[in-house]
Design a protein around this motif. Structure first.
Motif, PDB file in Angstrom:
ATOM      1  N   ILE A 377      39.148  34.236  48.291  1.00  0.00           N
ATOM      2  CA  ILE A 377      38.499  33.058  47.717  1.00  0.00           C
ATOM      3  C   ILE A 377      37.043  33.434  47.478  1.00  0.00           C
ATOM      4  O   ILE A 377      36.173  33.214  48.317  1.00  0.00           O
ATOM      5  N   GLU A 378      36.789  34.023  46.329  1.00  0.00           N
ATOM      6  CA  GLU A 378      35.495  34.639  46.044  1.00  0.00           C
ATOM      7  C   GLU A 378      34.910  34.069  44.762  1.00  0.00           C
ATOM      8  O   GLU A 378      35.639  33.574  43.898  1.00  0.00           O
ATOM      9  N   THR A 379      33.613  34.179  44.627  1.00  0.00           N
ATOM     10  CA  THR A 379      32.988  33.852  43.356  1.00  0.00           C
ATOM     11  C   THR A 379      33.034  35.080  42.463  1.00  0.00           C
ATOM     12  O   THR A 379      33.519  36.151  42.839  1.00  0.00           O
ATOM     13  N   ARG A 380      32.501  34.943  41.274  1.00  0.00           N
ATOM     14  CA  ARG A 380      32.536  36.040  40.315  1.00  0.00           C
ATOM     15  C   ARG A 380      31.679  37.221  40.757  1.00  0.00           C
ATOM     16  O   ARG A 380      31.805  38.309  40.195  1.00  0.00           O
ATOM     17  N   ILE A 381      30.812  37.062  41.746  1.00  0.00           N
ATOM     18  CA  ILE A 381      30.025  38.213  42.214  1.00  0.00           C
ATOM     19  C   ILE A 381      30.968  39.282  42.762  1.00  0.00           C
ATOM     20  O   ILE A 381      30.988  40.426  42.301  1.00  0.00           O
ATOM     21  N   ALA A 382      31.777  38.909  43.759  1.00  0.00           N
ATOM     22  CA  ALA A 382      32.694  39.881  44.366  1.00  0.00           C
ATOM     23  C   ALA A 382      33.844  40.220  43.436  1.00  0.00           C
ATOM     24  O   ALA A 382      34.242  41.386  43.338  1.00  0.00           O
ATOM     25  N   MET A 383      34.403  39.226  42.733  1.00  0.00           N
ATOM     26  CA  MET A 383      35.515  39.512  41.849  1.00  0.00           C
ATOM     27  C   MET A 383      35.080  40.384  40.682  1.00  0.00           C
ATOM     28  O   MET A 383      35.829  41.247  40.225  1.00  0.00           O
ATOM     29  N   GLY A 384      33.863  40.170  40.192  1.00  0.00           N
ATOM     30  CA  GLY A 384      33.366  41.003  39.107  1.00  0.00           C
ATOM     31  C   GLY A 384      33.195  42.445  39.532  1.00  0.00           C
ATOM     32  O   GLY A 384      33.556  43.379  38.802  1.00  0.00           O
ATOM     33  N   PHE A 385      32.651  42.650  40.725  1.00  0.00           N
ATOM     34  CA  PHE A 385      32.484  44.007  41.238  1.00  0.00           C
ATOM     35  C   PHE A 385      33.846  44.684  41.366  1.00  0.00           C
ATOM     36  O   PHE A 385      34.033  45.840  40.965  1.00  0.00           O
ATOM     37  N   ALA A 386      34.820  43.968  41.927  1.00  0.00           N
ATOM     38  CA  ALA A 386      36.162  44.529  42.078  1.00  0.00           C
ATOM     39  C   ALA A 386      36.779  44.854  40.727  1.00  0.00           C
ATOM     40  O   ALA A 386      37.467  45.870  40.572  1.00  0.00           O
ATOM     41  N   GLY A 387      36.531  44.013  39.738  1.00  0.00           N
ATOM     42  CA  GLY A 387      37.045  44.281  38.402  1.00  0.00           C
ATOM     43  C   GLY A 387      36.484  45.557  37.811  1.00  0.00           C
ATOM     44  O   GLY A 387      37.198  46.370  37.223  1.00  0.00           O
ATOM     45  N   HIS A 388      35.171  45.749  37.966  1.00  0.00           N
ATOM     46  CA  HIS A 388      34.539  46.980  37.480  1.00  0.00           C
ATOM     47  C   HIS A 388      35.072  48.204  38.215  1.00  0.00           C
ATOM     48  O   HIS A 388      35.320  49.258  37.610  1.00  0.00           O
TER      49      HIS A 388
END
Length: 428
Positions: A377-388
């Motif tokens: 349950i994360e915001t786009r900060i952590a999810m964005g990093f994981a996506g990259h």
């Protein structure tokens, strides 16, 4: 590995901006950290319209070797002038329920790091007590200690600084806080050299493929979500199960009525016994349904049960089994790999940290074990990093890891959490 992995229908593809330096977007310095999924330090991801058969992305130029992450570990001198941790509290649009917990709000920790060059990086320490060892106060205190040490330290190579962070926040007990600090440092460095994170981590691709998650809800609610996701083009649904076997079957039936052609990933979050997990597969087979993946069917420490389910699932139904909560360290990963206990390992930055995740990814690739990138349950900060990270490494796609890989997944919609906004509404 079962061919169902590499041949499963692809969920919607998402492209990372070529002009984006990292998850915080160039050297821009956010002044505030907004709530409700609009957090500063957002990755500039561009959503691609979902399609059942998306065209392959054009070939990408290879990253410059001197900007590779391994090279920067030795060559980039980190000089932190300011670092801080702050609460990141975001109410959810609707409760998010899995077998092990129910949440109505995100209570995470945001980390901000500023280098002497003026470059700023953001990180996030997700908190989910059923998966992470930390609660929010514990993660906040741990990240704050590491931030104080970073701001007071002399300039040093990135590798040495990250080792100091790992020493201050060791093991699974501080994995989420460690991940948040590591993210912020790496993000700041990527900003300072103006290299997108996906390029920094290898440049294999500028896009990722994702499923979308339906939490534990009533059959009617699940059907409504599935119909919505079908309209948006999602072909793979990840279903949270494990609280009640009969109810789980009813939910699956309801979803099949509105999205008959979708592929299923089942995620029990440790909720079943081995016998119950096998019964689920038996009953689904009677319905003519074969999941493409069965994630963490049994308790994290039930190694024998995990192995038994993996054997039956693959030999009887050609279904791959993934280890998630069972893999909290490199030692766990090695046990899974050498014991053939599962077919897929779910990488979550919050349970491993960045460097810890990279170690496990490397071990899995060498052993030709499939990988998936999960989130919480994360915001786009952590999810964005994981996506990259997933896009850059390339081994979370079907053409990675010698054909043994899994779509980047575990994203929930903003009817239950905030994460769909990362992909569907990011440009608004």
């Amino acid at each position: 590995m079962d061919s169902a992995i590499s041949n499963s229908p692809s969920p919607s593809p998402l492209r990372l901006s070529r002009n984006q330096g990292s998850t915080s977007g160039g050297s821009h310095r956010p002044q505030v950290l907004p709530m409700a999924g609009r957090a500063a330090g957002v990755p500039r991801l561009r959503a691609i319209s979902p399609s059942p058969s998306p065209p392959p992305p054009p070939p990408l130029p290879q990253p410059v070797d001197t900007f590779g992450f391994d090279a920067l570990m030795e060559t980039f001198s980190v000089d932190v002038v300011a670092a801080e941790a702050r609460p990141l509290n975001v109410p959810l649009a609707a409760p998010f329920t899995i077998a092990s917990s129910r949440l109505e709000a995100v209570s995470n920790v945001a980390v901000r790091v500023e280098l002497r060059s003026g470059a700023v990086g953001w990180g996030e320490a997700p908190v989910l007590p059923s998966v992470t060892a930390e609660d929010q106060p514990g993660a906040l205190a741990a990240a704050a200690r590491a931030c104080d040490a970073l701001a007071g330290a002399a300039a040093a190579p990135l590798g040495a600084v990250l080792q100091d962070v790992a020493g201050a926040l060791p093991g699974h007990a501080f994995a989420s806080a460690r991940a948040g600090v590591e993210m912020a440092l790496i993000d700041a460095i990527a900003n300072s050299i103006r290299i997108p994170l996906w390029r920094l981590f290898g440049g294999a691709s500028d896009s990722v493929t994702t499923d979308i998650t339906i939490p534990i809800v009533t059959p009617n609610e699940a059907a409504q979500l599935a119909a919505k996701y079908r309209g948006q083009g999602f072909q793979t649904l990840k279903l949270k199960v494990g609280k009640n076997l009969n109810s789980d079957i009813e939910v699956l039936k309801a979803i099949r009525l509105v999205h008959p052609d979708c592929s299923f990933i089942l995620d029990a979050n440790e909720g079943y016994t081995a016998n119950q997990a096998i019964e689920v597969l038996d009953r689904l087979n009677e319905m003519g349904v074969t999941p493409v993946l069965f994630e963490q069917p049994v308790h994290r420490d039930d190694w024998e049960g995990l192995r038994d389910v993996s054997i039956v699932a693959m030999e009887k139904y050609r279904v791959a089994v993934a280890a998630d909560e069972s893999c909290r360290s490199l030692l766990d990963a090695q046990k899974i790999i050498h014991g053939n206990l599962a077919h897929v390992i779910n990488i979550k930055l919050a349970k491993l940290g960045i460097l810890g995740a990279l170690e496990i990814i490397d071990a899995a690739r060498k052993a030709h074990i499939a990988l998936m990138m999960g989130g919480m349950i994360e915001t786009r900060i952590a999810m964005g990093f994981a996506g990259h990270l997933a896009a850059g490494l390339g081994c979370f796609r079907n053409e990675g890891c010698q054909g043994k890989a899994w779509p980047f997944g575990s994203f929930t919609d903003n009817g239950g959490t905030i994460n769909e906004q990362l992909y569907i509404h990011l440009q608004q």
